[in-house]
Design an enzyme around this catalytic site. Structure first.
Site, PDB file in Angstrom:
ATOM      1  N   HIS A  10     -26.174  -1.518  -7.830  1.00 28.90           N
ATOM      2  CA  HIS A  10     -25.800  -2.319  -8.995  1.00 28.90           C
ATOM      3  C   HIS A  10     -25.017  -3.525  -8.509  1.00 28.90           C
ATOM      4  O   HIS A  10     -24.090  -3.408  -7.698  1.00 28.90           O
ATOM      5  CB  HIS A  10     -24.957  -1.487  -9.956  1.00 28.90           C
ATOM      6  CG  HIS A  10     -24.296  -2.294 -11.017  1.00 28.90           C
ATOM      7  ND1 HIS A  10     -24.987  -3.208 -11.793  1.00 28.90           N
ATOM      8  CD2 HIS A  10     -22.995  -2.352 -11.426  1.00 28.90           C
ATOM      9  CE1 HIS A  10     -24.142  -3.788 -12.628  1.00 28.90           C
ATOM     10  NE2 HIS A  10     -22.934  -3.290 -12.427  1.00 28.90           N
ATOM     11  N   ASN A  49     -23.192 -10.083 -12.694  1.00 24.82           N
ATOM     12  CA  ASN A  49     -23.375  -8.699 -13.135  1.00 24.82           C
ATOM     13  C   ASN A  49     -24.203  -8.705 -14.417  1.00 24.82           C
ATOM     14  O   ASN A  49     -23.712  -9.076 -15.480  1.00 24.82           O
ATOM     15  CB  ASN A  49     -22.015  -8.056 -13.366  1.00 24.82           C
ATOM     16  CG  ASN A  49     -22.107  -6.603 -13.796  1.00 24.82           C
ATOM     17  OD1 ASN A  49     -23.164  -6.117 -14.174  1.00 24.82           O
ATOM     18  ND2 ASN A  49     -20.978  -5.909 -13.754  1.00 24.82           N
ATOM     19  N   CYS A  66     -23.810  -0.211 -17.122  1.00 26.30           N
ATOM     20  CA  CYS A  66     -24.476  -0.662 -15.902  1.00 26.30           C
ATOM     21  C   CYS A  66     -25.247   0.439 -15.183  1.00 26.30           C
ATOM     22  O   CYS A  66     -26.071   0.147 -14.316  1.00 26.30           O
ATOM     23  CB  CYS A  66     -23.457  -1.286 -14.956  1.00 26.30           C
ATOM     24  SG  CYS A  66     -22.478  -2.611 -15.701  1.00 26.30           S
TER      25      CYS A  66
END
Length: 346
Positions: free
Chosen positions: A256, A286, A120
Protein backbone atom coordinates in the site's frame (compact mmCIF):
# COMPACT_ATOMS: atom_id res chain seq x y z
CA UNK A 1 -7.42 -14.61 10.36
CA UNK A 2 -5.88 -16.75 7.63
CA UNK A 3 -7.51 -18.51 4.71
CA UNK A 4 -6.00 -21.93 3.90
CA UNK A 5 -5.17 -22.99 0.37
CA UNK A 6 -4.96 -26.79 0.38
CA UNK A 7 -6.03 -28.56 -2.80
CA UNK A 8 -8.43 -26.22 -4.59
CA UNK A 9 -8.92 -24.68 -8.03
CA UNK A 10 -6.49 -21.92 -8.95
CA UNK A 11 -8.11 -18.48 -8.68
CA UNK A 12 -6.37 -15.25 -9.60
CA UNK A 13 -6.57 -11.97 -11.49
CA UNK A 14 -7.64 -12.45 -15.11
CA UNK A 15 -7.96 -8.80 -16.19
CA UNK A 16 -6.83 -5.48 -14.76
CA UNK A 17 -7.45 -1.78 -15.43
CA UNK A 18 -6.82 1.56 -13.74
CA UNK A 19 -7.76 5.23 -13.91
CA UNK A 20 -6.50 8.46 -12.37
CA UNK A 21 -8.08 11.88 -12.93
CA UNK A 22 -6.16 14.25 -15.22
CA UNK A 23 -5.84 17.04 -12.63
CA UNK A 24 -2.34 17.01 -11.10
CA UNK A 25 -1.83 18.68 -7.71
CA UNK A 26 1.83 19.22 -6.88
CA UNK A 27 3.44 19.96 -3.54
CA UNK A 28 4.01 23.51 -4.76
CA UNK A 29 0.24 23.95 -4.99
CA UNK A 30 -0.05 23.50 -1.22
CA UNK A 31 2.54 26.17 -0.49
CA UNK A 32 0.04 28.89 -1.42
CA UNK A 33 -2.34 28.13 1.46
CA UNK A 34 -0.39 26.29 4.16
CA UNK A 35 2.96 26.34 5.91
CA UNK A 36 4.76 23.64 3.94
CA UNK A 37 7.19 23.12 1.09
CA UNK A 38 7.99 20.58 -1.58
CA UNK A 39 11.18 19.64 0.24
CA UNK A 40 9.34 19.10 3.54
CA UNK A 41 6.65 16.90 1.97
CA UNK A 42 9.04 14.79 -0.11
CA UNK A 43 11.43 14.21 2.78
CA UNK A 44 8.65 12.99 5.09
CA UNK A 45 6.37 11.13 2.69
CA UNK A 46 8.04 10.56 -0.69
CA UNK A 47 5.08 12.26 -2.39
CA UNK A 48 5.67 14.87 -5.12
CA UNK A 49 2.21 15.06 -6.67
CA UNK A 50 -1.23 13.47 -6.59
CA UNK A 51 -4.42 13.46 -8.71
CA UNK A 52 -7.70 15.14 -7.73
CA UNK A 53 -11.09 14.34 -9.22
CA UNK A 54 -13.11 17.07 -10.92
CA UNK A 55 -16.03 18.62 -9.04
CA UNK A 56 -18.53 16.58 -11.04
CA UNK A 57 -16.51 13.35 -10.83
CA UNK A 58 -17.42 10.87 -8.09
CA UNK A 59 -16.03 7.59 -6.84
CA UNK A 60 -18.28 5.49 -9.08
CA UNK A 61 -17.19 7.57 -12.09
CA UNK A 62 -13.54 6.76 -11.38
CA UNK A 63 -14.42 3.11 -10.93
CA UNK A 64 -16.26 3.02 -14.26
CA UNK A 65 -13.24 4.54 -16.01
CA UNK A 66 -11.00 1.86 -14.49
CA UNK A 67 -13.35 -0.84 -15.78
CA UNK A 68 -13.34 0.80 -19.21
CA UNK A 69 -9.54 0.65 -19.15
CA UNK A 70 -9.78 -3.04 -18.27
CA UNK A 71 -12.10 -3.61 -21.24
CA UNK A 72 -9.76 -1.69 -23.55
CA UNK A 73 -7.07 -4.21 -22.65
CA UNK A 74 -9.38 -7.22 -22.71
CA UNK A 75 -12.75 -6.68 -24.48
CA UNK A 76 -13.98 -10.03 -23.13
CA UNK A 77 -12.78 -9.25 -19.61
CA UNK A 78 -16.21 -9.07 -17.95
CA UNK A 79 -17.47 -12.37 -19.34
CA UNK A 80 -19.18 -14.53 -16.68
CA UNK A 81 -18.90 -11.85 -13.97
CA UNK A 82 -21.68 -12.56 -11.46
CA UNK A 83 -20.70 -10.25 -8.57
CA UNK A 84 -19.21 -6.75 -8.28
CA UNK A 85 -17.34 -5.68 -5.13
CA UNK A 86 -16.25 -2.07 -4.61
CA UNK A 87 -13.66 -1.43 -1.92
CA UNK A 88 -14.00 2.23 -0.96
CA UNK A 89 -13.91 4.60 1.99
CA UNK A 90 -15.52 7.34 -0.11
CA UNK A 91 -18.76 5.93 -1.54
CA UNK A 92 -21.04 8.08 -3.68
CA UNK A 93 -23.78 7.58 -1.10
CA UNK A 94 -24.65 5.37 1.86
CA UNK A 95 -26.92 3.55 -0.58
CA UNK A 96 -27.26 2.55 -3.34
CA UNK A 97 -23.85 0.93 -3.14
CA UNK A 98 -21.08 2.32 -5.31
CA UNK A 99 -20.61 -1.22 -6.61
CA UNK A 100 -24.19 -1.26 -7.89
CA UNK A 101 -23.71 2.12 -9.58
CA UNK A 102 -20.56 0.88 -11.30
CA UNK A 103 -22.23 -2.38 -12.33
CA UNK A 104 -25.07 -0.49 -13.97
CA UNK A 105 -22.66 1.61 -16.02
CA UNK A 106 -20.51 -1.25 -17.31
CA UNK A 107 -23.23 -3.63 -18.48
CA UNK A 108 -23.48 -5.75 -15.33
CA UNK A 109 -26.97 -4.80 -14.15
CA UNK A 110 -28.42 -7.81 -12.36
CA UNK A 111 -25.09 -8.95 -10.96
CA UNK A 112 -24.72 -9.08 -7.20
CA UNK A 113 -23.07 -5.89 -5.97
CA UNK A 114 -21.85 -4.61 -2.62
CA UNK A 115 -19.34 -2.21 -1.08
CA UNK A 116 -16.59 -3.18 1.32
CA UNK A 117 -15.11 -0.68 3.77
CA UNK A 118 -11.72 -1.39 5.30
CA UNK A 119 -10.10 1.82 4.05
CA UNK A 120 -6.63 1.29 2.56
CA UNK A 121 -6.73 -2.48 3.20
CA UNK A 122 -9.87 -2.78 1.10
CA UNK A 123 -8.42 -4.16 -2.12
CA UNK A 124 -6.78 -7.14 -0.40
CA UNK A 125 -9.98 -7.83 1.54
CA UNK A 126 -12.02 -7.65 -1.67
CA UNK A 127 -9.71 -10.05 -3.51
CA UNK A 128 -10.12 -12.53 -0.67
CA UNK A 129 -13.91 -12.15 -0.70
CA UNK A 130 -13.93 -12.62 -4.48
CA UNK A 131 -11.96 -15.85 -4.24
CA UNK A 132 -14.32 -17.12 -1.55
CA UNK A 133 -17.40 -16.37 -3.65
CA UNK A 134 -15.94 -18.32 -6.55
CA UNK A 135 -14.74 -21.29 -4.51
CA UNK A 136 -18.10 -21.39 -2.71
CA UNK A 137 -19.98 -21.61 -5.99
CA UNK A 138 -21.76 -18.25 -5.68
CA UNK A 139 -19.95 -16.64 -8.62
CA UNK A 140 -18.07 -17.71 -11.71
CA UNK A 141 -16.03 -14.50 -11.83
CA UNK A 142 -16.00 -11.38 -9.67
CA UNK A 143 -15.23 -7.78 -10.61
CA UNK A 144 -13.26 -6.09 -7.83
CA UNK A 145 -12.97 -2.30 -7.89
CA UNK A 146 -10.90 -0.16 -5.54
CA UNK A 147 -11.90 3.48 -6.02
CA UNK A 148 -11.48 6.63 -3.93
CA UNK A 149 -12.09 10.38 -4.02
CA UNK A 150 -10.17 11.15 -0.85
CA UNK A 151 -9.54 14.74 -1.91
CA UNK A 152 -13.11 15.48 -0.79
CA UNK A 153 -12.73 13.76 2.55
CA UNK A 154 -9.66 15.58 3.86
CA UNK A 155 -9.39 19.15 5.07
CA UNK A 156 -7.30 20.77 2.35
CA UNK A 157 -5.88 23.20 4.93
CA UNK A 158 -4.71 20.47 7.33
CA UNK A 159 -1.02 19.88 6.65
CA UNK A 160 -1.04 16.52 8.43
CA UNK A 161 -3.52 14.95 5.99
CA UNK A 162 -4.10 17.13 2.90
CA UNK A 163 -0.65 16.47 1.44
CA UNK A 164 -1.01 12.70 1.70
CA UNK A 165 -4.08 11.70 -0.26
CA UNK A 166 -5.05 11.48 -3.91
CA UNK A 167 -7.86 10.10 -6.05
CA UNK A 168 -7.85 7.08 -8.34
CA UNK A 169 -9.31 3.69 -9.14
CA UNK A 170 -8.31 0.18 -10.08
CA UNK A 171 -10.42 -2.72 -11.36
CA UNK A 172 -9.60 -6.42 -11.45
CA UNK A 173 -11.55 -9.45 -12.58
CA UNK A 174 -10.98 -12.45 -10.34
CA UNK A 175 -11.57 -15.90 -11.79
CA UNK A 176 -10.04 -19.27 -12.67
CA UNK A 177 -6.41 -19.19 -13.84
CA UNK A 178 -4.03 -21.95 -14.98
CA UNK A 179 -2.88 -24.37 -12.28
CA UNK A 180 0.19 -23.15 -10.46
CA UNK A 181 -0.83 -19.50 -10.82
CA UNK A 182 -3.08 -17.20 -8.82
CA UNK A 183 -3.71 -16.54 -5.14
CA UNK A 184 -1.88 -18.70 -2.61
CA UNK A 185 -2.68 -17.40 0.88
CA UNK A 186 -4.46 -14.44 2.49
CA UNK A 187 -4.02 -12.90 5.94
CA UNK A 188 -6.65 -10.41 7.12
CA UNK A 189 -6.93 -8.61 10.44
CA UNK A 190 -8.26 -5.61 12.33
CA UNK A 191 -7.88 -4.05 15.77
CA UNK A 192 -10.43 -1.41 16.73
CA UNK A 193 -8.31 -0.34 19.70
CA UNK A 194 -6.26 1.67 17.22
CA UNK A 195 -9.31 3.16 15.50
CA UNK A 196 -8.88 6.65 16.98
CA UNK A 197 -5.44 6.88 15.35
CA UNK A 198 -6.91 7.02 11.84
CA UNK A 199 -10.56 7.71 11.11
CA UNK A 200 -13.12 9.56 9.00
CA UNK A 201 -16.55 10.26 10.47
CA UNK A 202 -18.57 11.45 7.49
CA UNK A 203 -18.30 12.62 3.92
CA UNK A 204 -20.00 14.39 1.03
CA UNK A 205 -23.00 12.67 -0.53
CA UNK A 206 -23.56 12.98 -4.28
CA UNK A 207 -27.35 12.83 -3.88
CA UNK A 208 -29.38 16.09 -3.88
CA UNK A 209 -28.91 18.03 -0.67
CA UNK A 210 -25.75 16.16 0.28
CA UNK A 211 -23.55 18.08 2.74
CA UNK A 212 -20.35 17.54 4.63
CA UNK A 213 -20.76 17.53 8.40
CA UNK A 214 -18.46 17.16 11.38
CA UNK A 215 -14.85 16.05 11.31
CA UNK A 216 -13.11 14.84 8.17
CA UNK A 217 -10.02 12.61 8.25
CA UNK A 218 -8.29 12.52 11.61
CA UNK A 219 -4.88 10.94 12.07
CA UNK A 220 -2.24 10.49 14.75
CA UNK A 221 0.73 10.26 12.41
CA UNK A 222 3.19 8.92 14.97
CA UNK A 223 0.89 6.09 16.08
CA UNK A 224 -0.10 5.21 12.51
CA UNK A 225 3.56 5.00 11.49
CA UNK A 226 4.43 2.61 14.32
CA UNK A 227 1.36 0.48 13.64
CA UNK A 228 1.91 0.38 9.89
CA UNK A 229 5.54 -0.68 10.05
CA UNK A 230 4.75 -3.43 12.56
CA UNK A 231 1.64 -4.80 10.89
CA UNK A 232 2.96 -4.65 7.31
CA UNK A 233 6.08 -6.51 8.37
CA UNK A 234 4.24 -9.03 10.54
CA UNK A 235 1.40 -9.76 8.11
CA UNK A 236 3.85 -10.00 5.23
CA UNK A 237 5.93 -12.54 7.12
CA UNK A 238 2.85 -14.42 8.28
CA UNK A 239 1.45 -14.85 4.78
CA UNK A 240 4.87 -15.96 3.51
CA UNK A 241 5.04 -18.57 6.28
CA UNK A 242 1.52 -19.81 5.46
CA UNK A 243 2.53 -20.09 1.81
CA UNK A 244 5.69 -22.03 2.60
CA UNK A 245 7.78 -19.19 1.22
CA UNK A 246 10.64 -17.03 2.41
CA UNK A 247 11.50 -13.45 1.54
CA UNK A 248 14.10 -14.80 -0.89
CA UNK A 249 11.29 -16.35 -2.95
CA UNK A 250 9.57 -13.00 -3.52
CA UNK A 251 10.12 -11.37 -6.90
CA UNK A 252 8.05 -8.25 -6.19
CA UNK A 253 6.42 -6.64 -3.17
CA UNK A 254 3.41 -4.46 -3.97
CA UNK A 255 2.74 -2.46 -0.79
CA UNK A 256 0.00 0.00 0.00
CA UNK A 257 1.39 3.39 -1.05
CA UNK A 258 1.00 5.37 2.16
CA UNK A 259 4.44 6.77 2.96
CA UNK A 260 7.87 5.90 1.56
CA UNK A 261 9.33 5.72 5.07
CA UNK A 262 6.70 3.17 6.10
CA UNK A 263 7.40 1.08 3.00
CA UNK A 264 11.16 1.13 3.59
CA UNK A 265 10.86 0.23 7.28
CA UNK A 266 8.34 -2.56 6.63
CA UNK A 267 10.51 -4.06 3.89
CA UNK A 268 13.45 -4.14 6.26
CA UNK A 269 11.27 -5.94 8.79
CA UNK A 270 10.49 -8.87 6.49
CA UNK A 271 13.72 -8.80 4.55
CA UNK A 272 12.83 -7.74 1.00
CA UNK A 273 14.99 -5.02 -0.60
CA UNK A 274 13.49 -1.87 -2.09
CA UNK A 275 14.86 -2.98 -5.46
CA UNK A 276 12.11 -5.63 -5.42
CA UNK A 277 9.38 -3.20 -4.37
CA UNK A 278 6.90 -1.41 -6.62
CA UNK A 279 6.62 2.24 -5.58
CA UNK A 280 4.64 5.01 -7.29
CA UNK A 281 3.64 7.09 -4.26
CA UNK A 282 5.69 9.98 -5.64
CA UNK A 283 3.14 10.50 -8.44
CA UNK A 284 -0.17 9.49 -6.87
CA UNK A 285 0.11 9.86 -3.10
CA UNK A 286 -2.06 7.66 -0.90
CA UNK A 287 -5.06 6.55 -2.97
CA UNK A 288 -6.30 4.13 -0.28
CA UNK A 289 -7.99 1.07 -1.80
CA UNK A 290 -6.84 2.09 -5.29
CA UNK A 291 -3.13 2.11 -4.47
CA UNK A 292 -2.45 -1.62 -4.91
CA UNK A 293 -4.06 -2.00 -8.35
CA UNK A 294 -2.44 1.24 -9.54
CA UNK A 295 1.00 -0.04 -8.54
CA UNK A 296 0.34 -3.55 -9.83
CA UNK A 297 -0.90 -2.37 -13.22
CA UNK A 298 2.07 -0.05 -13.65
CA UNK A 299 4.61 -2.80 -12.96
CA UNK A 300 2.84 -5.18 -15.36
CA UNK A 301 2.71 -2.56 -18.11
CA UNK A 302 6.39 -1.62 -17.86
CA UNK A 303 7.48 -5.25 -17.89
CA UNK A 304 8.77 -5.58 -14.35
CA UNK A 305 6.17 -8.19 -13.39
CA UNK A 306 6.35 -11.30 -15.57
CA UNK A 307 4.33 -14.50 -15.84
CA UNK A 308 4.96 -16.92 -12.99
CA UNK A 309 6.68 -14.42 -10.72
CA UNK A 310 6.03 -14.50 -6.99
CA UNK A 311 4.21 -11.43 -5.67
CA UNK A 312 3.52 -10.27 -2.13
CA UNK A 313 0.71 -7.72 -1.64
CA UNK A 314 0.55 -5.98 1.74
CA UNK A 315 -1.71 -3.19 3.01
CA UNK A 316 -2.90 -1.46 6.15
CA UNK A 317 -5.71 1.00 6.74
CA UNK A 318 -8.21 2.59 9.07
CA UNK A 319 -9.92 0.30 11.49
CA UNK A 320 -7.13 -0.23 12.16
CA UNK A 321 -6.97 -3.00 9.56
CA UNK A 322 -4.44 -4.96 7.57
CA UNK A 323 -4.29 -7.50 4.77
CA UNK A 324 -1.66 -9.45 2.88
CA UNK A 325 -1.65 -12.07 0.16
CA UNK A 326 0.76 -14.10 -1.91
CA UNK A 327 0.15 -14.42 -5.64
CA UNK A 328 1.83 -16.34 -8.42
CA UNK A 329 1.26 -13.92 -11.28
CA UNK A 330 -0.54 -15.03 -14.42
CA UNK A 331 0.36 -12.93 -17.47
CA UNK A 332 -2.91 -13.72 -19.21
CA UNK A 333 -4.21 -10.33 -18.06
CA UNK A 334 -3.46 -8.18 -21.14
CA UNK A 335 -1.45 -4.97 -20.94
CA UNK A 336 -1.53 -1.91 -23.17
CA UNK A 337 1.16 -0.19 -25.17
CA UNK A 338 1.95 3.40 -24.21
CA UNK A 339 -0.04 4.65 -27.22
CA UNK A 340 -3.08 2.56 -26.28
CA UNK A 341 -2.86 3.73 -22.67
CA UNK A 342 -2.79 7.38 -23.78
CA UNK A 343 -5.93 6.79 -25.85
CA UNK A 344 -7.78 5.22 -22.90
CA UNK A 345 -6.94 8.00 -20.44
CA UNK A 346 -7.42 10.91 -22.86
Amino acid sequence: MTTPSGSRPSIGITALGTYVPPRVVTNKDFEAHMDTSDEWIVSRTGIRERRFAAENEFTSDLGVRAVQDLLARDPDGLRDVDVVICATATPDALFPSTAALIAGQVGLSGAGAFDLSTACSGFVYALSMAQGLILGGTARRVLVVGAETLSRLVDQHDRSTAILFGDGAGAAVVGPVPQGHGFQEFVLGADSAGGPSLYARCMADRLPGGILMGERVGMNGREVFKFAVRVLGDSGQQVLDKSGLTSADVDWVIPHQANIRIIEAANERFGVPMSKTVVNIDRYGNTSSASLPLALREAVDDGRIQDGQQLLLVAFGGGLSWGACTVKWWAGAPSLTAAQQAEVTA
